[in-house]
Scaffold this motif. Structure first.
Motif, PDB file in Angstrom:
ATOM      1  N   ASP A  45       4.710   1.310  -9.560  1.00 31.04           N
ATOM      2  CA  ASP A  45       3.665   2.016 -10.302  1.00 31.04           C
ATOM      3  C   ASP A  45       3.350   3.353  -9.642  1.00 31.04           C
ATOM      4  O   ASP A  45       3.205   4.387 -10.313  1.00 31.04           O
ATOM      5  CB  ASP A  45       2.391   1.166 -10.386  1.00 31.04           C
ATOM      6  CG  ASP A  45       2.530  -0.017 -11.329  1.00 31.04           C
ATOM      7  OD1 ASP A  45       3.480  -0.026 -12.141  1.00 31.04           O
ATOM      8  OD2 ASP A  45       1.691  -0.937 -11.253  1.00 31.04           O
ATOM      9  N   TYR A  46       3.232   3.338  -8.320  1.00 28.66           N
ATOM     10  CA  TYR A  46       2.936   4.558  -7.575  1.00 28.66           C
ATOM     11  C   TYR A  46       4.094   5.554  -7.702  1.00 28.66           C
ATOM     12  O   TYR A  46       3.877   6.755  -7.940  1.00 28.66           O
ATOM     13  CB  TYR A  46       2.686   4.223  -6.111  1.00 28.66           C
ATOM     14  CG  TYR A  46       2.301   5.403  -5.262  1.00 28.66           C
ATOM     15  CD1 TYR A  46       0.972   5.757  -5.096  1.00 28.66           C
ATOM     16  CD2 TYR A  46       3.269   6.169  -4.601  1.00 28.66           C
ATOM     17  CE1 TYR A  46       0.603   6.836  -4.299  1.00 28.66           C
ATOM     18  CE2 TYR A  46       2.920   7.248  -3.814  1.00 28.66           C
ATOM     19  CZ  TYR A  46       1.586   7.580  -3.664  1.00 28.66           C
ATOM     20  OH  TYR A  46       1.232   8.665  -2.884  1.00 28.66           O
ATOM     21  N   ASP A  76       7.661   3.675  -2.238  1.00 31.52           N
ATOM     22  CA  ASP A  76       6.782   4.614  -2.939  1.00 31.52           C
ATOM     23  C   ASP A  76       7.541   5.742  -3.627  1.00 31.52           C
ATOM     24  O   ASP A  76       6.943   6.546  -4.340  1.00 31.52           O
ATOM     25  CB  ASP A  76       5.787   5.219  -1.949  1.00 31.52           C
ATOM     26  CG  ASP A  76       6.488   6.107  -0.940  1.00 31.52           C
ATOM     27  OD1 ASP A  76       7.283   5.586  -0.130  1.00 31.52           O
ATOM     28  OD2 ASP A  76       6.258   7.322  -0.966  1.00 31.52           O
ATOM     29  N   LYS A 129       3.383  -2.684  -7.307  1.00 34.22           N
ATOM     30  CA  LYS A 129       2.482  -1.613  -6.883  1.00 34.22           C
ATOM     31  C   LYS A 129       3.256  -0.395  -6.401  1.00 34.22           C
ATOM     32  O   LYS A 129       2.870   0.749  -6.678  1.00 34.22           O
ATOM     33  CB  LYS A 129       1.547  -2.120  -5.790  1.00 34.22           C
ATOM     34  CG  LYS A 129       0.533  -3.146  -6.276  1.00 34.22           C
ATOM     35  CD  LYS A 129      -0.398  -3.592  -5.158  1.00 34.22           C
ATOM     36  CE  LYS A 129      -1.423  -4.596  -5.668  1.00 34.22           C
ATOM     37  NZ  LYS A 129      -2.334  -5.066  -4.593  1.00 34.22           N
ATOM     38  N   MET A 161       4.159   7.146 -11.060  1.00 36.61           N
ATOM     39  CA  MET A 161       3.036   8.061 -11.222  1.00 36.61           C
ATOM     40  C   MET A 161       3.294   9.387 -10.494  1.00 36.61           C
ATOM     41  O   MET A 161       2.960  10.462 -11.004  1.00 36.61           O
ATOM     42  CB  MET A 161       1.764   7.417 -10.680  1.00 36.61           C
ATOM     43  CG  MET A 161       0.524   8.293 -10.772  1.00 36.61           C
ATOM     44  SD  MET A 161      -0.968   7.464 -10.174  1.00 36.61           S
ATOM     45  CE  MET A 161      -0.573   7.281  -8.417  1.00 36.61           C
ATOM     46  N   LYS A 162       3.935   9.320  -9.327  1.00 38.20           N
ATOM     47  CA  LYS A 162       4.092  10.500  -8.488  1.00 38.20           C
ATOM     48  C   LYS A 162       5.434  11.214  -8.640  1.00 38.20           C
ATOM     49  O   LYS A 162       5.505  12.441  -8.462  1.00 38.20           O
ATOM     50  CB  LYS A 162       3.915  10.102  -7.012  1.00 38.20           C
ATOM     51  CG  LYS A 162       2.516   9.642  -6.644  1.00 38.20           C
ATOM     52  CD  LYS A 162       1.534  10.800  -6.640  1.00 38.20           C
ATOM     53  CE  LYS A 162       0.174  10.371  -6.117  1.00 38.20           C
ATOM     54  NZ  LYS A 162      -0.792  11.493  -6.079  1.00 38.20           N
ATOM     55  N   GLN A 210       3.634   5.903   2.393  1.00 46.57           N
ATOM     56  CA  GLN A 210       4.109   7.274   2.229  1.00 46.57           C
ATOM     57  C   GLN A 210       3.695   8.147   3.410  1.00 46.57           C
ATOM     58  O   GLN A 210       4.429   9.035   3.837  1.00 46.57           O
ATOM     59  CB  GLN A 210       3.567   7.847   0.911  1.00 46.57           C
ATOM     60  CG  GLN A 210       4.197   9.158   0.472  1.00 46.57           C
ATOM     61  CD  GLN A 210       3.527  10.362   1.103  1.00 46.57           C
ATOM     62  OE1 GLN A 210       2.343  10.331   1.420  1.00 46.57           O
ATOM     63  NE2 GLN A 210       4.287  11.433   1.277  1.00 46.57           N
ATOM     64  N   ASN A 241       0.848  -1.182   0.000  1.00 45.83           N
ATOM     65  CA  ASN A 241       0.000   0.000   0.000  1.00 45.83           C
ATOM     66  C   ASN A 241       0.887   1.236   0.000  1.00 45.83           C
ATOM     67  O   ASN A 241       1.328   1.709   1.047  1.00 45.83           O
ATOM     68  CB  ASN A 241      -0.929  -0.017   1.214  1.00 45.83           C
ATOM     69  CG  ASN A 241      -1.967   1.084   1.164  1.00 45.83           C
ATOM     70  OD1 ASN A 241      -1.737   2.161   0.615  1.00 45.83           O
ATOM     71  ND2 ASN A 241      -3.134   0.818   1.727  1.00 45.83           N
ATOM     72  N   ALA A 242       1.158   1.770  -1.186  1.00 47.64           N
ATOM     73  CA  ALA A 242       2.123   2.864  -1.324  1.00 47.64           C
ATOM     74  C   ALA A 242       1.662   4.134  -0.631  1.00 47.64           C
ATOM     75  O   ALA A 242       2.456   4.830   0.010  1.00 47.64           O
ATOM     76  CB  ALA A 242       2.383   3.132  -2.805  1.00 47.64           C
ATOM     77  N   GLU A 243       0.379   4.458  -0.742  1.00 50.12           N
ATOM     78  CA  GLU A 243      -0.115   5.683  -0.119  1.00 50.12           C
ATOM     79  C   GLU A 243      -0.013   5.609   1.401  1.00 50.12           C
ATOM     80  O   GLU A 243       0.374   6.582   2.058  1.00 50.12           O
ATOM     81  CB  GLU A 243      -1.551   5.951  -0.559  1.00 50.12           C
ATOM     82  CG  GLU A 243      -1.668   6.349  -2.023  1.00 50.12           C
ATOM     83  CD  GLU A 243      -3.073   6.803  -2.376  1.00 50.12           C
ATOM     84  OE1 GLU A 243      -3.939   6.812  -1.479  1.00 50.12           O
ATOM     85  OE2 GLU A 243      -3.301   7.138  -3.541  1.00 50.12           O
TER      86      GLU A 243
END
Length: 277
Positions: free
Chosen positions: A74-75, A44, A71, A78-79, A8, A3-5
């Motif tokens: 990917d995060y 992340d 995952k 994206m960020k 973070q 769970n990257a979010e």
């Protein structure tokens, strides 16, 4: 742990120790023009770009973050990706892509290597990633109370099935009497020079049980059913309470403190395969 979010938002401890380490070693890192850098176990990407990037000279060539988690990558892409920063999926304990060998002037890793049992394979791969004269700066856990909590929960009837592979997720140095000697011997065997290994006592305070639960959930390595996670975290807190790591436990949540005393291992080494005359 994918769970990257959540990671973070909950990796305050990891960010603090990464920053402290970079501040300590910034004068030793021999930066030159147009260099290539890798961050191993980037997660992340927030440490890679928010902390490590600030220590790089402006004229660096490329900064690559790698992680085993699709995952997370990917995060991160994206960020945090840019013209000079990218993130790739790679297992540092697996087979390295040929185009990654001998490429990097500096290799970093923050809070990753304690998850890996194949320590010599991993350190050999880091050696292979480095260009001649390149160096590595690695930060990972030795003894840490979270690993003792995992072991206790793994013996309970409620969690023994889900935590049956608990030893896979205990730092190889959690029970070591002399991790500095072990790691230094291994690195010299591989061929690193200018090796420095420090195992230091550190501490961190979580302000409130919710902060502790978020941090534990963010790095939870076990494949628990989603509907069991809250109960697992409650049992985790119960063990922490039994270990007497909680202060002001009878007061309101805002005043509760969770003390974590642990050993942090910092490693520095240089790849030098030719003699200097």
């Amino acid at each position: 742990m994918n769970n990257a979010e959540l990671y973070q938002r909950s990796n305050t401890l990891q960010k603090r120790d990464a920053l402290d380490c970079l501040e300590e070693y910034k004068k030793k890192l021999n930066w030159k023009n147009y260099e290539t850098v890798i961050d191993i176990g980037c997660g992340d990407g927030s440490v890679t770009t928010g902390i490590l990037r600030k220590f790089l000279p402006n004229d660096f060539k490329q900064l690559i973050g790698c992680d085993i988690s699709d995952k997370m990558i990917d995060y991160a892409n994206m960020k945090h990706t840019s013209d000079y920063v990218k993130f790739i999926v790679m297992d540092i304990a697996g087979n390295l892509p040929d185009d990654m060998k001998g490429v990097f002037n500096h290799a970093f890793s923050f809070y990753t290597l304690h998850w890996i049992k194949q320590q010599e394979v991993t350190f050999r791969n880091i050696f292979k990633l480095l260009a001649e004269g390149g160096d590595c700066l690695l930060v990972f856990l030795g003894h840490m109370p979270v690993f003792d909590v995992y072991r206790i929960l793994a013996r309970s009837h409620r969690w023994r099935y889900w935590l049956k592979d608990v030893d896979k997720f205990i730092s190889p140095y959690h029970d070591s009497q002399d991790p500095e000697k072990e790691i230094r011997r291994m690195m010299c065997k591989i061929g690193f020079s200018s090796v420095e290994v420090q195992c230091r006592a550190k501490s961190f305070i979580y302000n409130g049980l919710d902060a502790l639960k978020r941090a534990v959930k963010a790095v939870n390595p076990f494949n628990l059913p989603e509907d069991c996670l809250d109960e697992f975290l409650e049992d985790y807190v119960s063990v922490v309470r039994d270990m007497k790591l909680i202060e002001n436990d009878d007061n309101v949540e805002s005043s509760v403190k969770v003390n974590t005393n642990y050993n942090l291992i910092t490693v520095y080494g240089v790849k030098r395969t030719t003699l200097i005359t």
